[in-house]
Design an enzyme around this catalytic site. Structure first.
Site, mmCIF file in Angstrom:
data_model
loop_
_atom_site.group_PDB
_atom_site.id
_atom_site.type_symbol
_atom_site.label_atom_id
_atom_site.label_comp_id
_atom_site.label_asym_id
_atom_site.label_seq_id
_atom_site.Cartn_x
_atom_site.Cartn_y
_atom_site.Cartn_z
ATOM 1 N N HIS A 140 -6.014 2.102 -4.464
ATOM 2 C CA HIS A 140 -4.974 1.496 -3.281
ATOM 3 C C HIS A 140 -4.758 0.198 -3.759
ATOM 4 O O HIS A 140 -5.074 -0.424 -4.595
ATOM 5 C CB HIS A 140 -5.665 1.412 -1.901
ATOM 6 C CG HIS A 140 -7.031 0.494 -1.774
ATOM 7 N ND1 HIS A 140 -7.017 -0.161 -0.470
ATOM 8 C CD2 HIS A 140 -7.572 0.202 -2.727
ATOM 9 C CE1 HIS A 140 -7.947 -0.817 -0.659
ATOM 10 N NE2 HIS A 140 -8.630 -0.735 -1.765
ATOM 11 N N CYS B 113 0.815 -1.109 -0.118
ATOM 12 C CA CYS B 113 0.038 -0.008 -0.129
ATOM 13 C C CYS B 113 0.827 1.308 0.066
ATOM 14 O O CYS B 113 0.527 2.079 -0.786
ATOM 15 C CB CYS B 113 -0.900 0.325 1.259
ATOM 16 S SG CYS B 113 -0.126 -0.006 2.706
ATOM 17 N N HIS C 122 -2.562 1.132 6.911
ATOM 18 C CA HIS C 122 -3.012 1.100 5.576
ATOM 19 C C HIS C 122 -3.004 2.766 4.946
ATOM 20 O O HIS C 122 -3.384 3.468 5.658
ATOM 21 C CB HIS C 122 -4.254 0.481 5.238
ATOM 22 C CG HIS C 122 -4.594 -0.011 3.630
ATOM 23 N ND1 HIS C 122 -3.568 -0.668 2.939
ATOM 24 C CD2 HIS C 122 -5.623 0.520 2.926
ATOM 25 C CE1 HIS C 122 -4.356 -0.525 1.878
ATOM 26 N NE2 HIS C 122 -5.415 0.080 1.581
#
Length: 330
Positions: free
Chosen positions: A300, A235, A288
């Site tokens: 993402h 991420c 994240h």
């Protein structure tokens, strides 16, 4: 006698300074594989990881041969990745492995760059390459991946390299350009795969739309823990690399990205803002990050079971973990 002692002292001092300079210089190397994968500990690899720890590497064979369970097995064992020709500083050596700091990947872990272990054979210190890198314009790869070739007509492939790779440009001829490599001399590439700049400062200033369009190139690309290349991202590797490709340096890890930049209220979100998500319904540790692309959506790279995707973020399972947003654009 006094003059002799002074002379000996001066010689020893000069020798020490010269030796120290050489040792410091020798600690700076360049990544000699298309993508170097950096590990938490040396020699912590499995049989399936062989294509990633050799020279040359085969990133496609490695990422496509792993099962979901084997990908999960990388969690915690990998730290980051470095790209072909990228400078690193050696911090420690242990057998055939070296601990390096990857330049250009900001982190509080080391002021030189992101620290982790990699095989020694994946590094080069060719002086000519170093000189060219300092003096020549550079090609910045803008395609998800690109090929280098042995010949101007691009008939014989040499190596597949990643998005955001930077290599010195020796000359341009027609639709091909000749670039320098860390240890294999000059190679050719298609000019359509890269943009050429004289310096980092020459990279055009990006807006949110530019970042979004760059990120969309990777839709469908499988996730890779610690990935920071066009062969697979995690991420924060995704957001770090997208920004870096536009000349904007942001921290490598999501938890640190969440502590820098400018805080942005949810109602003021703009394209290119980074969205963060944390355990304990947004109050715990940030785990994240994604990039806002407008209209309530986020792009993402989520997890080992998924690929780069676009979601309606505040209507998704991530909504409850929302921990704020940061802006890195002026």
């Amino acid at each position: 006698m006094k003059n002799k002692l002074l002379w000996i002292t001066a010689v020893l001092l000069l020798s020490f300074v010269f030796t120290s300079a050489v040792q410091a210089e020798n600690k700076e190397k360049y990544v000699d594989v298309s993508v170097a994968t950096l590990w938490s500990e040396p020699a912590e690899t499995r049989d399936v990881d062989a294509p990633a720890i050799s020279n040359p590497v085969d990133m496609r064979e490695w990422t496509e041969s792993m099962t979901y369970e084997q990908k999960l097995g990388l969690v915690g064992k990998l730290q980051t990745q470095a790209l072909y020709g990228q400078k690193v500083t050696i911090l420690e050596e242990k057998g055939d492995w070296v601990k390096v700091a990857v330049h250009g990947q900001p982190t509080p872990k080391n002021e030189l760059g992101y620290p982790a272990w990699m095989p020694k054979e994946q590094l080069a210190d060719e002086k000519r390459y170093s000189t060219l890198k300092d003096k020549k314009p550079f090609a910045l790869v803008t395609s998800p991946t690109a090929h280098l070739y042995d010949d101007k007509n691009r008939g014989k492939e040499f190596k597949e390299i990643s998005f955001n790779t930077k290599l010195p440009v020796v000359t341009q001829a027609g639709d091909s350009m000749l670039v320098a490599t860390p240890s294999d001399g000059m190679k050719w590439m298609n000019e359509e795969d890269a943009s050429v700049y004289n310096s980092e400062e020459e990279i055009p200033e990006a807006d949110g739309e530019d970042l979004v369009e760059t990120g969309k190139q990777f839709l469908g690309l499988p996730y890779l823990w610690a990935g920071a290349s066009g062969f697979g991202f995690d991420c924060s590797g995704f957001t770090h690399t997208i920004f870096k490709s536009h000349g904007i340096s942001i921290p490598r890890d999501s938890s640190v990205q969440a502590e820098n930049g400018t805080p942005v209220a949810k109602e003021d979100l703009q394209k290119g803002d980074l969205l963060f998500f944390a355990y304990d319904e947004g109050e715990g540790y940030v785990h994240h990050v994604g990039m806002y692309i407008g209209d309530g959506e986020m792009i993402h790279s989520p997890n080992s079971a998924s690929t780069v995707e676009i979601i309606d973020v505040f209507e998704s399972d991530y909504a409850v973990e929302f921990a704020g947003a940061r802006r890195y654009l002026d």
